[in-house]
Structures are given as C-alpha cells and as structure tokens.
Design a protein around this motif. Structure first.
Motif, PDB file in Angstrom:
ATOM      1  N   ILE A  66       0.836  -1.196   0.000  1.00  0.00           N
ATOM      2  CA  ILE A  66       0.000   0.000   0.000  1.00  0.00           C
ATOM      3  C   ILE A  66       0.875   1.251   0.000  1.00  0.00           C
ATOM      4  N   LYS A  67       1.952   1.232   0.779  1.00  0.00           N
ATOM      5  CA  LYS A  67       2.831   2.400   0.881  1.00  0.00           C
ATOM      6  C   LYS A  67       3.826   2.467  -0.269  1.00  0.00           C
ATOM      7  N   ASN A  68       4.175   1.326  -0.843  1.00  0.00           N
ATOM      8  CA  ASN A  68       5.135   1.276  -1.947  1.00  0.00           C
ATOM      9  C   ASN A  68       4.544   0.431  -3.076  1.00  0.00           C
ATOM     10  N   VAL A 239      -1.849   4.297  -2.659  1.00  0.00           N
ATOM     11  CA  VAL A 239      -3.182   3.853  -3.067  1.00  0.00           C
ATOM     12  C   VAL A 239      -4.214   4.306  -2.034  1.00  0.00           C
ATOM     13  N   PRO A 240      -5.436   4.594  -2.462  1.00  0.00           N
ATOM     14  CA  PRO A 240      -6.481   4.968  -1.498  1.00  0.00           C
ATOM     15  C   PRO A 240      -6.820   3.800  -0.583  1.00  0.00           C
ATOM     16  N   HIS A 241      -6.855   4.058   0.724  1.00  0.00           N
ATOM     17  CA  HIS A 241      -7.193   3.005   1.685  1.00  0.00           C
ATOM     18  C   HIS A 241      -7.742   3.634   2.946  1.00  0.00           C
ATOM     19  N   ARG A 242      -8.507   2.861   3.702  1.00  0.00           N
ATOM     20  CA  ARG A 242      -9.080   3.378   4.935  1.00  0.00           C
ATOM     21  C   ARG A 242      -8.069   3.257   6.078  1.00  0.00           C
ATOM     22  N   ASP A 275      -2.029  10.887  15.338  1.00  0.00           N
ATOM     23  CA  ASP A 275      -3.323  10.214  15.485  1.00  0.00           C
ATOM     24  C   ASP A 275      -3.471   9.041  14.525  1.00  0.00           C
ATOM     25  N   GLY A 276      -2.394   8.715  13.801  1.00  0.00           N
ATOM     26  CA  GLY A 276      -2.426   7.564  12.909  1.00  0.00           C
ATOM     27  C   GLY A 276      -2.775   7.875  11.470  1.00  0.00           C
ATOM     28  N   LEU A 277      -2.951   9.154  11.117  1.00  0.00           N
ATOM     29  CA  LEU A 277      -3.261   9.491   9.727  1.00  0.00           C
ATOM     30  C   LEU A 277      -2.008   9.399   8.871  1.00  0.00           C
ATOM     31  N   GLU A 278      -2.180   8.968   7.629  1.00  0.00           N
ATOM     32  CA  GLU A 278      -1.070   8.888   6.687  1.00  0.00           C
ATOM     33  C   GLU A 278      -1.570   9.215   5.290  1.00  0.00           C
ATOM     34  N   VAL A 279      -0.626   9.504   4.399  1.00  0.00           N
ATOM     35  CA  VAL A 279      -0.979   9.812   3.017  1.00  0.00           C
ATOM     36  C   VAL A 279      -1.698   8.615   2.388  1.00  0.00           C
ATOM     37  N   GLY A 280      -2.791   8.869   1.706  1.00  0.00           N
ATOM     38  CA  GLY A 280      -3.575   7.814   1.071  1.00  0.00           C
ATOM     39  C   GLY A 280      -4.823   7.433   1.838  1.00  0.00           C
ATOM     40  N   HIS A 281      -4.909   7.844   3.098  1.00  0.00           N
ATOM     41  CA  HIS A 281      -6.114   7.519   3.857  1.00  0.00           C
ATOM     42  C   HIS A 281      -7.327   8.241   3.273  1.00  0.00           C
ATOM     43  N   LEU A 312     -16.475  12.222   0.654  1.00  0.00           N
ATOM     44  CA  LEU A 312     -15.220  11.530   0.925  1.00  0.00           C
ATOM     45  C   LEU A 312     -14.058  12.485   0.703  1.00  0.00           C
ATOM     46  N   ALA A 313     -13.001  12.306   1.488  1.00  0.00           N
ATOM     47  CA  ALA A 313     -11.801  13.139   1.349  1.00  0.00           C
ATOM     48  C   ALA A 313     -10.568  12.249   1.357  1.00  0.00           C
ATOM     49  N   PHE A 314      -9.595  12.579   0.494  1.00  0.00           N
ATOM     50  CA  PHE A 314      -8.360  11.809   0.338  1.00  0.00           C
ATOM     51  C   PHE A 314      -7.219  12.601   0.980  1.00  0.00           C
ATOM     52  N   VAL A 315      -6.578  12.018   1.987  1.00  0.00           N
ATOM     53  CA  VAL A 315      -5.480  12.693   2.692  1.00  0.00           C
ATOM     54  C   VAL A 315      -4.210  12.631   1.843  1.00  0.00           C
ATOM     55  N   PHE A 316      -3.608  13.813   1.549  1.00  0.00           N
ATOM     56  CA  PHE A 316      -2.429  13.827   0.689  1.00  0.00           C
ATOM     57  C   PHE A 316      -1.202  14.459   1.337  1.00  0.00           C
ATOM     58  N   ARG A 317      -1.356  15.105   2.484  1.00  0.00           N
ATOM     59  CA  ARG A 317      -0.190  15.646   3.187  1.00  0.00           C
ATOM     60  C   ARG A 317      -0.483  15.636   4.685  1.00  0.00           C
ATOM     61  N   VAL A 318       0.506  15.168   5.464  1.00  0.00           N
ATOM     62  CA  VAL A 318       0.278  14.963   6.893  1.00  0.00           C
ATOM     63  C   VAL A 318       1.397  15.600   7.706  1.00  0.00           C
TER      64      VAL A 318
END
Length: 343
Positions: A66-68, A239-242, A275-281, A312-318
């Motif tokens: 997912i990350k790579n 990749v988009p993931h929850r 809080d556990g958020l990362e790019v792609g969430h 829906l919102a896609f996280v792209f910078r954390v």
C-alpha cells in the motif's frame, strides 16, 4: 528511469480475505481498463468499486504494498477477474516478441508519467509549498535578519542573510510568513498557524548568519520572514485506503479562506501523524446539525437532525497534528466544523 514490472503485478494471497464486508462492484463494471494519461488511481478504482478506498483489497495488497505500490503507467491493461467468486484486479500480460508469448514489460516511461493517486495538478502547490507552521520554540526558527545593501524588500535574484543555518546540509529553502491560526472547531485551541508562501531561496554560504539568494519570489520578502527546508519532490502514488484504526477529526479550514467548499476543495483536518493518519487515507465526511424553527408567536424550537454522511476526502499531506485532504466526492457543500471519520 526504467522500472521492471512483472506480467502479473499481484498474486492471490489469503492475508486480505478478512475484509469486514464483501467488495461491492459498480453496476455493469468493465472487464478491463486501458490506463490513459490523466487517469488517477481513484478514478480507476471507481470504475470497478462502489467504495474506491477499498483498492488494496481488490488488488489483495499487504501493508507494505500500500505504501510502496507497483506503479501503473499509461498503456497498462487492468483486468477484472471474478472467476474465484470474489472480485480482484490484475495486470494483463502483454504479448511481445515474434513468439507471441507473454513477456515481462520494461517500462522506460519518465517517472512523471506514473499514474498518481489523485489529480496532481490540483494538489501540486500544496505538496511543494509550506502549508502550516506547527508550534516550535521561537529561538529555533530560521529567519531573515538582514538584506544586502540594506534593502527593505527582497525579490528574485536578491541576496539576504538568515540566522539558524549553521551548515550546508540543506541547500533549498521555502520562505514564508506566519498567517492566521488554525483552531480546533470543538475546543478552540490553536493547533498550528497557516504559512503564507513567499518564495524559494538557495543557500550560498553557511554560517551565522548564512548567505542565501532568492530563486523564486511569489511575494516580496522582508526581515523577520521565516524559512523551512524545501520538501523533496515526490509522486503521489499511495493507493487509497481506509485507516487501520478509528480516526475522528474535524474540518478546520477550507483553502482560500472560504467558509464553504465542495468537491475538489482542499481542507485541513484536526488530526495528523500522531493520530495515525497517513498519506492515502480516505475519510468520510459527516454533518450533524440542528434545525431551528420560529412559529407565528415568535417561539423558537430546535430539533436535532440525525448525522448525515455526504462525502469523501483523500489525505495527501500529513503533519504531526494537522492533515490536508482533497474532497473527492461531495453531495452537498463542505462546511468548517464538519466531521471526518473512517468510511
């Protein structure tokens, strides 16, 4: 840059068979999709899935993939396979050579041609420029202390001196001016400050003070403006993931200083890396409101309305305590204070 991609990108694994609910395909999904320039992973996923953030499940990816992820390029062919009873996507084998046999494909496409997660032209300024300044000791800040020839304002090509750069480990810097505070809609606490981007500078001589030259000026710079290291360029290919754990955030601001937004708006959230958020969430957007009615006698009544999920919102910078997300789907206006949680 040459990337060797195997004929089948992902094999069947049992590790992802524990999804909480079955994957749901869109009505009449295509049996294949030929990737074209301008596609995004979100778009491609939405061609097959009603829940695009479940992309890793239909590809049967593990956490590291997912990350790579294996990059996808224009011209690649993605197949929908339902032969096992559970839908999955896989990359088609390309027929090459005189033998007609399928061979691994060597991609020599420039790295910029890699299919991104979400539209890169929309988020590029938010990737390459500072967005926020998180709380830090004042004495730790790198700031402009003087200009050559005692100039009051600086532009492209001008040189200046800055304190707080003792060595040459960082050559490229972003120059910014601290803006309005970002406050948690629930507590009112200041989470961070907006960073008003002024331009870029390059280190010419380290020391105290260090010498730098302005390489790009969006706005005039002055003594007291601050600097942070410029981030390295990256491809938004997560990749988009929850999220793996429950995340509950609020929308703090909508880019542009507006109170309402919609699809394609960029929003800041009250949660970040800590809080556990990362790019792609991918997070779902919710609104809980109170309906107010005033009758003919002037009596006001308030009726709580059930919370409604609308986008829906896609996280792209954390950052540590703040994240930025692109609203990829919205059935109504986005408002500051709305909730963002696991989809």
């Amino acid at each position: 840059m040459v990337r060797i991609i195997s004929a089948l990108i992902l094999a069947v694994t049992a590790a992802c068979a524990s999804a909480a609910e079955p994957l749901t395909l869109v009505d009449n999904p295509p049996d294949r999709h030929i990737v074209v320039k301008g596609d995004t992973l979100w778009d491609i996923s939405g061609k097959f899935l009603k829940q695009p953030w479940r992309w890793p499940e239909i590809w049967q990816m593990n956490k590291e993939e997912i990350k790579n992820p294996h990059w996808i390029y224009p011209g690649d062919i993605i197949l929908l396979d339902v032969s096992s009873g559970s839908p999955r996507l896989k990359m088609a084998k390309r027929v090459t050579g005189q033998s007609g046999k399928a061979q691994p494909t060597a991609h020599s496409t420039p790295i910029e041609q890699v299919i991104p997660s979400i539209p890169s032209n929309v988020i590029e300024p938010f990737i390459s420029q500072p967005l926020i300044v998180e709380n830090q000791p004042k004495e730790a800040a790198v700031r402009i202390v003087a200009a050559q020839e005692d100039r009051m304002l600086l532009g492209t090509g001008d040189s200046f001196y800055a304190s707080g750069i003792p060595d040459a480990s960082v050559e490229k810097w972003n120059v910014f001016r601290k803006g309005e505070p970002l406050k948690d809609p629930e507590t009112g606490a200041i989470v961070a400050y907006e960073a008003f981007f002024l331009g870029n500078a390059r280190l010419t001589k380290p020391g105290e003070p260090a010498s730098l030259r302005v390489t790009l000026s969006k706005q005039e710079m002055a003594r007291g403006d601050e600097l942070i290291p410029a981030p390295l360029p990256e491809i938004m290919s997560y990749v988009p993931h929850r999220p793996d754990r429950e995340v509950t955030a609020r929308i703090m601001s909508i880019y542009g200083g507006v109170q309402e937004g919609g699809a394609s708006s960029v929003v800041s959230l009250t949660r970040g890396k800590k809080d556990g958020l990362e790019v792609g969430h991918v997070l779902a957007l919710f609104r809980k409101r109170v309906s107010v009615n005033i009758d003919d006698n002037g009596v006001k009544t308030e009726t709580p309305v059930p919370e409604e999920r609308y986008g829906l919102a896609f996280v792209f910078r954390v950052f540590d305590n703040v994240a930025y997300a692109l609203v990829v789907d919205s059935s109504k206006s986005v408002i500051i204070g709305d909730a963002a949680r696991n989809p």
